[in-house]
Design a protein around this motif. Structure first.
Motif, PDB file in Angstrom:
ATOM      1  N   LEU A   1     112.615 -20.681  20.857  1.00 55.79           N
ATOM      2  CA  LEU A   1     112.541 -19.873  22.081  1.00 55.79           C
ATOM      3  C   LEU A   1     112.299 -18.383  21.804  1.00 55.79           C
ATOM      4  CD1 LEU A   1     115.159 -21.355  24.585  1.00 55.79           C
ATOM      5  CD2 LEU A   1     112.677 -21.288  24.767  1.00 55.79           C
ATOM      6  N   PRO A   2     113.070 -17.713  20.911  1.00 51.17           N
ATOM      7  CA  PRO A   2     112.765 -16.286  20.660  1.00 51.17           C
ATOM      8  C   PRO A   2     111.352 -16.063  20.133  1.00 51.17           C
ATOM      9  CG  PRO A   2     114.927 -16.871  19.790  1.00 51.17           C
ATOM     10  CD  PRO A   2     114.267 -18.150  20.179  1.00 51.17           C
ATOM     11  N   ILE A   3     110.882 -16.969  19.271  1.00 52.45           N
ATOM     12  CA  ILE A   3     109.515 -16.843  18.737  1.00 52.45           C
ATOM     13  C   ILE A   3     108.500 -16.993  19.860  1.00 52.45           C
ATOM     14  CG2 ILE A   3     107.861 -17.819  17.119  1.00 52.45           C
ATOM     15  CD1 ILE A   3     110.240 -18.793  15.447  1.00 52.45           C
ATOM     16  N   LEU A   4     108.727 -17.964  20.717  1.00 55.97           N
ATOM     17  CA  LEU A   4     107.821 -18.175  21.850  1.00 55.97           C
ATOM     18  C   LEU A   4     107.830 -16.975  22.797  1.00 55.97           C
ATOM     19  CD1 LEU A   4     105.960 -20.302  23.184  1.00 55.97           C
ATOM     20  CD2 LEU A   4     107.960 -21.108  24.459  1.00 55.97           C
ATOM     21  N   THR A   5     109.002 -16.362  22.982  1.00 53.26           N
ATOM     22  CA  THR A   5     109.106 -15.198  23.864  1.00 53.26           C
ATOM     23  C   THR A   5     108.353 -14.002  23.304  1.00 53.26           C
ATOM     24  OG1 THR A   5     111.273 -15.987  24.599  1.00 53.26           O
ATOM     25  CG2 THR A   5     110.725 -13.694  25.066  1.00 53.26           C
ATOM     26  N   ILE A   6     108.474 -13.782  21.989  1.00 53.41           N
ATOM     27  CA  ILE A   6     107.746 -12.673  21.357  1.00 53.41           C
ATOM     28  C   ILE A   6     106.240 -12.903  21.467  1.00 53.41           C
ATOM     29  CG2 ILE A   6     107.301 -11.514  19.164  1.00 53.41           C
ATOM     30  CD1 ILE A   6     110.214 -12.064  18.410  1.00 53.41           C
ATOM     31  N   TRP A   7     105.805 -14.154  21.255  1.00 53.41           N
ATOM     32  CA  TRP A   7     104.374 -14.455  21.415  1.00 53.41           C
ATOM     33  C   TRP A   7     103.925 -14.189  22.847  1.00 53.41           C
ATOM     34  CZ3 TRP A   7     102.168 -17.905  24.801  1.00 53.41           C
ATOM     35  CH2 TRP A   7     100.788 -18.096  24.667  1.00 53.41           C
ATOM     36  N   PHE A   8     104.736 -14.575  23.822  1.00 56.33           N
ATOM     37  CA  PHE A   8     104.392 -14.354  25.226  1.00 56.33           C
ATOM     38  C   PHE A   8     104.253 -12.860  25.522  1.00 56.33           C
ATOM     39  CE2 PHE A   8     106.112 -13.343  29.478  1.00 56.33           C
ATOM     40  CZ  PHE A   8     105.130 -13.922  30.266  1.00 56.33           C
ATOM     41  N   HIS A   9     105.169 -12.057  24.970  1.00 50.95           N
ATOM     42  CA  HIS A   9     105.087 -10.608  25.196  1.00 50.95           C
ATOM     43  C   HIS A   9     103.812 -10.037  24.589  1.00 50.95           C
ATOM     44  CE1 HIS A   9     106.008  -6.369  25.353  1.00 50.95           C
ATOM     45  NE2 HIS A   9     105.951  -6.301  24.041  1.00 50.95           N
ATOM     46  N   ARG A  10     103.477 -10.440  23.377  1.00 54.12           N
ATOM     47  CA  ARG A  10     102.275  -9.923  22.733  1.00 54.12           C
ATOM     48  C   ARG A  10     101.017 -10.336  23.510  1.00 54.12           C
ATOM     49  NH1 ARG A  10     102.570  -7.914  17.664  1.00 54.12           N
ATOM     50  NH2 ARG A  10     100.435  -8.578  17.252  1.00 54.12           N
ATOM     51  N   TYR A  11     101.024 -11.531  24.063  1.00 49.28           N
ATOM     52  CA  TYR A  11      99.879 -11.962  24.861  1.00 49.28           C
ATOM     53  C   TYR A  11      99.738 -11.105  26.119  1.00 49.28           C
ATOM     54  CZ  TYR A  11      96.954 -14.766  27.933  1.00 49.28           C
ATOM     55  OH  TYR A  11      95.967 -15.173  28.789  1.00 49.28           O
ATOM     56  N   CYS A  12     100.857 -10.894  26.824  1.00 49.26           N
ATOM     57  CA  CYS A  12     100.805 -10.067  28.040  1.00 49.26           C
ATOM     58  C   CYS A  12     100.426  -8.631  27.709  1.00 49.26           C
ATOM     59  CB  CYS A  12     102.164 -10.104  28.752  1.00 49.26           C
ATOM     60  SG  CYS A  12     102.567 -11.683  29.511  1.00 49.26           S
ATOM     61  N   LYS A  13     100.913  -8.133  26.592  1.00 53.32           N
ATOM     62  CA  LYS A  13     100.599  -6.764  26.175  1.00 53.32           C
ATOM     63  C   LYS A  13      99.101  -6.604  25.930  1.00 53.32           C
ATOM     64  CE  LYS A  13     101.747  -3.467  22.461  1.00 53.32           C
ATOM     65  NZ  LYS A  13     102.388  -2.399  23.241  1.00 53.32           N
ATOM     66  N   GLY A  14      98.519  -7.565  25.202  1.00 51.60           N
ATOM     67  CA  GLY A  14      97.084  -7.494  24.950  1.00 51.60           C
ATOM     68  C   GLY A  14      96.247  -7.741  26.190  1.00 51.60           C
ATOM     69  N   ARG A  15      96.781  -8.536  27.106  1.00 54.29           N
ATOM     70  CA  ARG A  15      96.019  -8.908  28.307  1.00 54.29           C
ATOM     71  C   ARG A  15      96.036  -7.828  29.372  1.00 54.29           C
ATOM     72  NH1 ARG A  15      93.564  -9.604  32.156  1.00 54.29           N
ATOM     73  NH2 ARG A  15      93.120 -11.493  33.368  1.00 54.29           N
ATOM     74  N   PHE A  16      97.170  -7.124  29.537  1.00 52.50           N
ATOM     75  CA  PHE A  16      97.320  -6.249  30.699  1.00 52.50           C
ATOM     76  C   PHE A  16      97.614  -4.775  30.375  1.00 52.50           C
ATOM     77  CE2 PHE A  16      98.947 -10.451  32.245  1.00 52.50           C
ATOM     78  CZ  PHE A  16      97.874 -10.745  33.070  1.00 52.50           C
ATOM     79  N   GLU A  17      98.214  -4.477  29.225  1.00 55.48           N
ATOM     80  CA  GLU A  17      98.759  -3.130  29.035  1.00 55.48           C
ATOM     81  C   GLU A  17      97.704  -2.039  29.023  1.00 55.48           C
ATOM     82  OE1 GLU A  17     101.193  -0.779  25.606  1.00 55.48           O
ATOM     83  OE2 GLU A  17     102.021  -2.704  26.215  1.00 55.48           O
ATOM     84  N   SER A  18      96.496  -2.352  28.573  1.00 54.67           N
ATOM     85  CA  SER A  18      95.458  -1.318  28.495  1.00 54.67           C
ATOM     86  C   SER A  18      95.170  -0.701  29.856  1.00 54.67           C
ATOM     87  CB  SER A  18      94.175  -1.903  27.902  1.00 54.67           C
ATOM     88  OG  SER A  18      93.667  -2.938  28.741  1.00 54.67           O
ATOM     89  N   ALA A  19      95.380  -1.465  30.928  1.00 53.45           N
ATOM     90  CA  ALA A  19      95.135  -0.934  32.270  1.00 53.45           C
ATOM     91  C   ALA A  19      96.113   0.173  32.632  1.00 53.45           C
ATOM     92  CB  ALA A  19      95.228  -2.060  33.308  1.00 53.45           C
ATOM     93  N   PHE A  20      97.230   0.282  31.898  1.00 56.71           N
ATOM     94  CA  PHE A  20      98.251   1.278  32.202  1.00 56.71           C
ATOM     95  C   PHE A  20      98.189   2.491  31.278  1.00 56.71           C
ATOM     96  CE2 PHE A  20      99.685  -2.726  33.861  1.00 56.71           C
ATOM     97  CZ  PHE A  20     100.298  -2.403  35.053  1.00 56.71           C
ATOM     98  N   VAL A  21      97.418   2.415  30.208  1.00 58.19           N
ATOM     99  CA  VAL A  21      97.340   3.541  29.268  1.00 58.19           C
ATOM    100  C   VAL A  21      95.928   4.092  29.142  1.00 58.19           C
ATOM    101  CG1 VAL A  21      99.340   2.765  27.960  1.00 58.19           C
ATOM    102  CG2 VAL A  21      97.078   1.940  27.315  1.00 58.19           C
ATOM    103  N   LYS A  22      94.938   3.375  29.635  1.00 54.44           N
ATOM    104  CA  LYS A  22      93.555   3.830  29.546  1.00 54.44           C
ATOM    105  C   LYS A  22      92.895   3.721  30.909  1.00 54.44           C
ATOM    106  CE  LYS A  22      93.022   2.300  24.738  1.00 54.44           C
ATOM    107  NZ  LYS A  22      92.275   1.401  23.811  1.00 54.44           N
ATOM    108  N   PHE A  23      91.847   4.526  31.087  1.00 53.85           N
ATOM    109  CA  PHE A  23      91.075   4.480  32.324  1.00 53.85           C
ATOM    110  C   PHE A  23      89.674   3.993  31.977  1.00 53.85           C
ATOM    111  CE2 PHE A  23      88.806   6.774  35.922  1.00 53.85           C
ATOM    112  CZ  PHE A  23      89.211   5.847  36.869  1.00 53.85           C
ATOM    113  N   PRO A  24      89.260   2.833  32.472  1.00 55.60           N
ATOM    114  CA  PRO A  24      87.946   2.282  32.093  1.00 55.60           C
ATOM    115  C   PRO A  24      86.804   3.237  32.451  1.00 55.60           C
ATOM    116  CG  PRO A  24      89.278   0.640  33.238  1.00 55.60           C
ATOM    117  CD  PRO A  24      89.994   1.944  33.376  1.00 55.60           C
TER     118      PRO A  24
END
Length: 751
Positions: free
Chosen positions: A657-680
């Motif tokens: 479970l902790p490993i799966l949770t860390i993977w889930f966070h990294r996926y969401c980070k790569g999928r969505f976080e750029s929209a909050f720190v960069k302007f296309p």
């Protein structure tokens, strides 16, 4: 330890307190003379006018329509009536994203509570282990927890499988919410009106140049490196001392207005003392005294303003640089300008009202040292704060009070008093102890040198979350276990201590239930009452207000306190996740908190709060990361708890479970976080193209003229240096350097 009766008494007290606050709010908000306290947002927008201007004399102050008092809860459906797109236009995306966190809590825990009560509560109840264990302190609520399941039982597979279900459901909700907030942010950025920060970049650590001033150096650098897009810049001045004088002068003017109004009403001479806060020193005429003090400060202010305008040392190595298009600003903000990565540092400029001017004067190298020192200070603050919290928690129970105050023993032995102490006192004691903490943490964030109010809020929220995690959550569990089970520790062999801790952790749920009721029920109801702003408004309105403008300034709409409120939400989410498989009976209390808070804060956002800044929901990645931390902690705690239940082979099933949770966070980070720190750049080009087509004659220079001038100078002095504009008719880049070699040397300083 709180019993079921103690919890019932605490629930009754807190529900009655919340109901009393709501009734008081319903009565006070209907009174015309309180209208500006409970609906200030509409006054700021110019939509609502004072009801005290028309009608009979009494009706100007008191609502005489009895029918309006019957529907005292009609504010609840009214708070939900405004649709979300309209709410974004009305209050901003930050406010909407913030209140969605409460809705997120409901989306997570309502299904979890249903599943836990259908599956886990019956499994726990039929265990009957606690009743068979001699010498163990427990309550009726603990019979519904995992502690009541016998060691080695196959029933623990129900908890393991259900926790997998809980985790996967939480993943789904977090992913869907992250996706929705990202879409809202991109839509908001695409549709929002023109703002100065869209065209502007904050440049820090500008290297010194022997031949040019900071202003000339900035103009030369950007004219060379951004010749087709650079428009203008505003250097940053160290006006902190001047701002202090302006603030002090404003305070004295308030006192002068107060005594002047008092003299006009009574025709008597008012006196004050010249010492500290008017309580010590020589008695003098108040009006003459404050008039002379204001005159002295005006002279000091003029002198300081002259010094700032003429002293080169007042200019700090930072500037707000504006460009002709959003596209050019996005390129500059998101790229490295110089081969030396430590100079000409760029970041998106905050919107003008988001700028924290006091920290712009701090040298960049000094900021690094400050943040290191504050990190060390935060460590010691968290560590040493655990000592008084442990002491207070030890006193917040029957045994602790009897030990310290033995003369109160006959009183606290009374059943009614005992229930109040056990069910209410621990939560109140902890809440009181944490009152001053947010101010301390915000001060530490300011010392770290962040240049915007939004970054200060996010940084303080991170500190507060860490503090709550260590001292409130882990500290309460560890301290509570040590005090409540000390006798059991001493009477057992060392090999049995881990088992006792494992059994005692779920028993701490009763303490957290009382804390949720004190802080999350009555505390939220007190928020909507706005007692302090109510009192302050009427004091200002009575003694300081002379004009309608003064009355507008007397209103204190407040704002969403992200630095304090968001970590508190994270605590409740953490409690819900931790105890969902351990003591599910806690979940209804968490659900009530989220539902009630959502109603209250949606009402406040619609009618009251006036946000200090708008960041477009840029704080959501921090919220998501702290939710992931809470999920991982809940998994590790359940893993540790089950390891004491003699089911080692079954416990291994929780390791993924902790490993799966860390993977889930990294996926969401790569999928969505750029929209909050960069302007296309694509979005920037679309907005620029559309603006050029719809407003071909837009004078962007005039629009940006006063955007990033320090507030103490705006409208005060026509001689204040304005923005420096590029000479579009001159094909050469103006410079004061004596040679090309000098230009290269200064631009590459620090290599």
């Amino acid at each position: 330890m709180a019993t079921l009766q103690d919890i019932a008494v605490s629930a009754a007290i807190n529900l009655l307190s919340a109901f009393a606050f709501l009734v008081a709010f319903a009565i006070l908000r209907l009174q015309p003379f309180n209208d500006r306290v409970y609906f200030p947002k509409w006054y700021r927008k110019g939509i609502r006018s004072s009801p005290t201007r028309s009608g009979a004399f009494v009706s100007k102050f008191i609502n005489l329509d009895c029918r309006t008092y019957l529907n005292f809860l009609n504010w609840m459906p009214a708070a939900l009536r405004m649709p979300e797109p309209e709410l974004i236009d009305h209050a901003g995306l930050d406010s909407v994203v913030y209140i969605r966190i409460y809705l997120l809590g409901l989306k997570i825990f309502v299904p979890l509570a249903v599943m836990a009560f259908l599956v886990l509560v019956p499994v726990n109840w039929m265990g009957e282990t606690l009743e068979r264990t001699k010498g163990l302190t427990f309550s009726d609520i603990d019979k519904l927890s995992i502690s009541n399941v016998p060691d080695g039982s196959k029933r623990f597979w129900a908890h393991i499988l259900m926790f997998y279900v809980f985790t996967l459901w939480t993943f789904y909700v977090l992913y869907a919410e992250y996706k929705a907030v990202t879409a809202m942010r991109l839509r908001y950025l695409a549709l929002e009106n023109r703002r100065p920060d869209q065209f502007t970049v904050l440049v820090r650590n500008i290297p010194p140049d022997p031949d040019e001033s900071v202003s000339d150096h900035v103009e030369h650098f950007f004219s060379v490196n951004h010749p087709d897009h650079y428009l203008t810049h505003q250097v940053v001045y160290n006006a902190n001392k001047l701002a202090t004088l302006v603030t002090k002068k404003k305070s004295l003017q308030n006192w002068y207005t107060y005594y002047l109004n008092k003299h006009e009403r009574t025709s008597k001479m008012s006196v004050t003392k010249t010492g500290f806060c008017g309580f010590f020193g020589t008695k003098v005429d108040a009006i003459d005294y404050y008039s002379s003090e204001i005159q002295k400060l005006s002279e000091a202010e003029a002198a300081e303003k002259e010094r700032v305008m003429t002293d080169p040392k007042a200019i700090v190595p930072a500037a707000y640089v504006s460009f002709k298009s959003r596209w050019a600003a996005a390129v500059c903000a998101q790229t490295q300008l110089c081969r030396n990565p430590t100079i000409w540092l760029t970041e998106w400029a905050p919107e003008p009202r988001d700028v924290y001017w006091d920290n712009l004067a701090i040298p960049y190298f000094e900021i690094t040292i400050r943040r290191l020192l504050m990190a060390v200070a935060l460590f010691f603050l968290i560590f040493f704060f655990m000592i008084p919290i442990a002491f207070v928690q030890s006193l917040a129970n029957i045994e602790g009070i009897e030990k310290v105050f033995p003369f109160l023993t006959p009183l606290i032995k009374m059943e009614s008093v005992k229930s109040v102490i056990q069910g209410l006192l621990p939560g109140i004691a902890l809440k009181i102890f944490l009152i001053v903490l947010p101010t301390i943490l915000m001060t530490m964030s300011k010392i770290e040198g962040f240049s915007s109010l939004s970054s200060l809020d996010r940084r303080s929220a991170g500190k507060y979350h860490l503090f709550i995690l260590v001292n409130v959550f882990l500290g309460s569990i560890i301290t509570g276990t040590a005090f409540q089970q000390l006798k059991a520790f001493l009477d057992q062999s060392p090999t049995e201590i881990p088992k006792t801790i494992g059994v005692s952790i779920p028993m701490k749920a009763t303490f957290f239930i009382t804390y949720i009721m004190v802080d999350g029920w009555a505390g939220i109801a007190a928020e909507i009452l706005r007692l302090v702003p109510l009192i302050m408004f009427h004091l200002k309105n009575t003694f300081l207000v002379k004009t309608e403008q003064d009355r507008e300034q007397a209103m204190d709409p407040g704002c969403m306190d992200f630095a304090t409120s968001e970590p508190r939400i994270q605590l409740y989410i953490l409690l819900g996740l931790v105890y969902s498989a351990v003591t599910p009976v806690l979940l209804p209390f968490v659900i009530i908190f989220f539902a009630f808070s959502y109603l209250v804060f949606r009402h406040q956002v619609v009618n009251v709060y006036d946000q200090r800044y708008e960041s477009g929901g840029s704080f959501w990645p921090d919220v998501h990361w702290r939710l992931i931390i809470g999920l991982i902690i809940s998994q590790l705690l359940l893993l540790g708890l089950l390891s004491t239940k003699k089911i080692e082979k079954s416990t291994i099933a929780l390791l993924p479970l902790p490993i799966l949770t860390i993977w889930f966070h990294r996926y969401c980070k790569g999928r969505f976080e750029s929209a909050f720190v960069k302007f296309p750049l694509q979005e920037a080009m679309i907005k620029d193209t559309l603006e050029r087509a719809t407003e071909p004659n837009l004078n962007l220079k005039a629009y940006l003229k006063d955007a990033y001038i320090h507030p103490v100078f705006k409208g005060n002095d026509p001689d204040w240096p304005q923005l420096i504009f590029e000479d579009e008719n001159n094909p050469l880049v103006p410079t004061k350097r004596t040679s090309k070699q000098g230009s290269e040397t200064s631009s590459n300083a620090g290599n």
